[in-house]
Scaffold this motif. Structure first.
Motif, mmCIF file in Angstrom:
data_model
loop_
_atom_site.group_PDB
_atom_site.id
_atom_site.type_symbol
_atom_site.label_atom_id
_atom_site.label_comp_id
_atom_site.label_asym_id
_atom_site.label_seq_id
_atom_site.Cartn_x
_atom_site.Cartn_y
_atom_site.Cartn_z
ATOM 1 N N GLU A 36 0.831 -1.201 0.000
ATOM 2 C CA GLU A 36 0.000 0.000 0.000
ATOM 3 C C GLU A 36 0.862 1.245 0.000
ATOM 4 O O GLU A 36 1.899 1.291 0.637
ATOM 5 N N HIS B 275 -0.953 7.064 2.882
ATOM 6 C CA HIS B 275 -2.303 7.594 2.761
ATOM 7 C C HIS B 275 -2.409 8.695 1.706
ATOM 8 O O HIS B 275 -1.679 9.669 1.705
ATOM 9 N N GLY C 224 -4.629 3.612 4.693
ATOM 10 C CA GLY C 224 -5.870 3.207 5.354
ATOM 11 C C GLY C 224 -5.805 1.779 5.879
ATOM 12 O O GLY C 224 -6.205 1.500 7.003
ATOM 13 N N GLY C 225 -5.274 0.885 5.064
ATOM 14 C CA GLY C 225 -5.197 -0.513 5.471
ATOM 15 C C GLY C 225 -4.234 -0.716 6.625
ATOM 16 O O GLY C 225 -4.477 -1.526 7.527
ATOM 17 N N GLN C 226 -3.146 0.035 6.606
ATOM 18 C CA GLN C 226 -2.169 -0.081 7.699
ATOM 19 C C GLN C 226 -2.766 0.425 9.004
ATOM 20 O O GLN C 226 -2.564 -0.156 10.065
ATOM 21 N N ARG C 227 -3.524 1.515 8.928
ATOM 22 C CA ARG C 227 -4.171 2.044 10.137
ATOM 23 C C ARG C 227 -5.112 1.016 10.727
ATOM 24 O O ARG C 227 -5.178 0.810 11.938
#
Lengths: 303, 372
Positions: free
Chosen positions: A4, A7, B147-150
């Motif tokens: 990922e 953000h 977002g996924g890490q959060r």
């Protein structure tokens, strides 16, 4: 595992395209121009006047540093500055100590009626002229004023307590004048705090005090800090309150500046003004350096 | 046989709600809910927004007090226990990560509250980080994470405390579809590995079906049905459950005949054979539910093959065809205009076109008789 990227929203904010930067400049521009257009000439006039010669009755455009010399050589001015800083620090400290719990309580109110009531109570001092308020405090704090009458009735004191025409009176009135400016920045930060953060702390085993100390306090610190700075600057520059409640016994730089201008001693007034500006800026900037880390952390930036 | 006192082994449910009711002012958010959630279960509370599912979760976590009824955690009544003294952890809808702390300090928060020593905290946090695949990100700040890490930090921050029950309040709501589906699988795997009871609140039926051992379908503060995903999908008890989980063909009619294990239901324009059910007698008005994927296209009108094995058939006209990749959805209409839905696999067979006439069939056992 999918890799990922950091953000997206954050990435957009820190690498804005030039177009939105132009928007920002356009929005901020008028205020900046307005301030600079007034401030720059005023500062220039100050600087020029500070190096002029004062004959005792008039200003002569002769280059001299005698006003600076007088200001720095005479211990009187050092005493005034010390007294002024002490006044501003004590006022700020009192404002913060009273203002933080006040803001905290207001932020917790749920009923809209009570929120509005609290706002009116806190901000009502701003609706009255400083002079009216100052005279009000003189009446309340005078030798035969309300406070001394009450103290005598309750047999707390035997003789009148000197609460006016000294630094105590000035401090009491200044705290009253400046409290709204302390409460507001703290309140706005507290209101922006996500209540879920406190719940998360409780969920993770923190009781009310621990949740406050570890979550609410560090996250509201920037607001507290801004409030303290604002209060301090306003206290340093206060004129009416020290004038009316100090009764000539409390000397601060704004009073001296006014007196010297009345005496036509523009060079000395200019030096005092420059000293006041330098003092306020110096204290603000050095405190910014001191608290830079905790502010950055609380705002979620890397420390 | 008498069991010696003190040696009685009673396994309490991980979470139990008894006749729990919650009023917010004049609004009744939860109406007399009774639930038992077993240890190690992945239990979902599924329902539309405002159905009371989050309120139930918050009552289990200790953030709301039931107006009436009782909440038990492992057999202990916890109505009056504040959140910080409960063996539960909640993953908040918007995660509520602490922005002023880095990843390590976020995860260590609960451990520090329990005053564990530094070394234990360090070990537990790094194990939690491994569990959620975030090893090495200890010193990142929250705003530096995706977002996924959060999401994973929030999961680690809760699980590191080894709670008896993990509460999840729609935590995947803010993720995009792909990441969300990935996290669903991961959450299920994590639950499997740590063996903690998970209570998961969602309004997304697909999410509930993907992850849950059991699902409670909620409506207006009440539980409509509790069961495994297959139970509630294949055997919905009420009209609400049938329509909230997936698509349904609904028929309303009167029972005209009953013969052993089957009943005959007369609808406006069809006679449908459905399985008999206790408490359903001739003359009663009932609703029937048939899932679209249970509908079969038997043949185009004219040809006739394989129709024998379907107790129910209907001549229909194709109103609308939607090609969805792996499936094809048809909106159909009976002769009298009653709408039907049919879902077929994209298995290479010809796709019907709009206005085509065909016959659809479904088995008796594809029909579910609904109670309400």
């Amino acid at each position: 595992m999918i890799v990922e990227t950091p953000h997206a929203a954050h990435a957009v904010r820190s690498h804005e395209p030039w177009r939105s930067r132009a928007v920002v400049v356009g929005l901020v521009g008028p205020a900046v121009v307005y301030i600079l257009a007034l401030l720059a000439p005023a500062l220039a006039i100050l600087l020029v006047n500070s190096v002029y010669h004062f004959t005792g009755t008039a200003v002569q455009p002769i280059l001299t540093f005698e006003a600076y010399h007088r200001f720095f050589a005479d211990p009187y001015y050092g005493n005034v500055i010390t007294q002024e800083i002490r006044l501003a620090v004590v006022t700020t400290a009192l404002c913060v100590v009273i203002g933080y719990p006040t803001a905290y309580a207001i932020a917790k109110i749920r009923r809209p009626v009570w929120v509005i009531t609290a706002y009116i109570l806190i901000f009502s001092p701003l609706l009255t002229s400083t002079i009216v308020r100052a005279y009000g405090w003189v009446i309340i704090l005078a030798r035969r004023g309300l406070v001394n009458w009450l103290l005598a009735q309750l047999h707390v004191t035997t003789g009148p307590v000197l609460l006016v025409y000294n630094i105590t009176g000035v401090t009491i009135a200044l705290v009253h004048v400046l409290l709204p400016f302390t409460v507001f920045p703290i309140l706005s930060v507290l209101l922006r705090l996500d209540p879920a953060l406190r719940e998360a702390a409780a969920d993770l085993g923190a009781n009310r005090l621990q949740a406050f100390l570890r979550v609410t306090w560090p996250l509201s610190f920037p607001g507290l800090y801004a409030a303290a700075q604002l209060t301090f600057v306003l206290a340093m520059n206060a004129y009416v309150t020290p004038q009316l409640l100090g009764g000539g016994r409390v000397q601060v730089l704004p009073l001296l500046i006014y007196q010297n201008i009345s005496d036509l001693n523009w060079p000395l007034a200019a030096v005092e003004a420059i000293a006041l500006i330098a003092l306020v800026w110096g204290i603000i900037l050095s405190s910014n350096l001191l608290f830079r880390r905790s502010i950055a952390i609380a705002e979620g930036r890397s420390g | 046989m008498a069991v010696p006192a003190g040696r009685e082994v009673r396994v309490h449910p991980a979470v139990e709600l008894r006749h729990v009711t919650k009023w917010f002012g004049k609004v009744q958010a939860v109406r007399g809910v009774t639930l038992q959630i077993e240890g190690n279960e992945f239990f979902s509370l599924l329902g539309p927004s405002g159905c009371g599912k989050t309120t139930i979760l918050r009552m289990v976590g200790g953030f709301e007090r039931p107006t009436e009824g009782e909440v038990f955690l492992q057999g202990h009544r916890v109505n009056d226990i504040p959140p910080y003294r409960r063996d539960t952890n909640l993953i908040f809808q918007h995660l509520a990560l602490f922005p002023h702390l880095d990843v390590f300090d976020n995860i260590a928060f609960g451990l520090r509250m329990r005053r564990l020593d530094r070394e234990t905290i360090r070990q537990k946090v790094s194990r939690a980080l491994e569990l959620v695949d975030l090893a090495g990100l200890d010193s990142r700040r929250i705003h530096q994470l995706s977002g996924g890490q959060r999401q994973r930090v929030a999961i680690a921050r809760a699980l590191v405390n080894e709670p008896a029950v993990l509460l999840l309040d729609e935590p995947l709501g803010s993720l995009d579809l792909r990441l969300r589906m990935q996290m669903q699988i991961e959450l299920k795997e994590i639950q499997h590995r740590v063996g903690t009871t998970f209570i998961y609140v969602t309004h997304d039926q697909a999410e509930a079906l993907t992850m849950s051992d059991r699902i409670a379908v909620m409506r207006d503060g009440q539980v409509e049905q509790v069961g495994t995903g297959r139970d509630v999908y294949e055997r919905p008890r009420t009209r609400f459950v049938a329509t909230f989980l997936g698509d349904s063909n609904l028929f309303e009619g009167r029972i005209t005949a009953m013969d052993g294990d089957r009943v005959q239901v007369q609808t406006a324009d069809l006679t449908v054979v459905a399985p008999a059910q206790p408490g359903v007698a001739p003359g009663a008005t009932v609703s029937l539910c048939v899932r679209p994927e249970r509908m079969r296209a038997l043949h185009a009108v004219g040809a006739a093959a394989g129709a024998e094995q379907y107790e129910n058939t209907s001549a229909v006209r194709v109103c609308n065809v939607t090609f969805k990749g792996s499936v094809i959805e048809y909106r159909l209409a009976t002769a009298s205009g009653h709408p039907l839905m049919m879902q077929a696999h994209s298995d290479g067979s010809p796709i019907f076109s709009q206005d085509e006439a065909l016959t659809v069939g479904w088995r008796k056992d594809d029909c579910v008789v609904l109670m309400g």
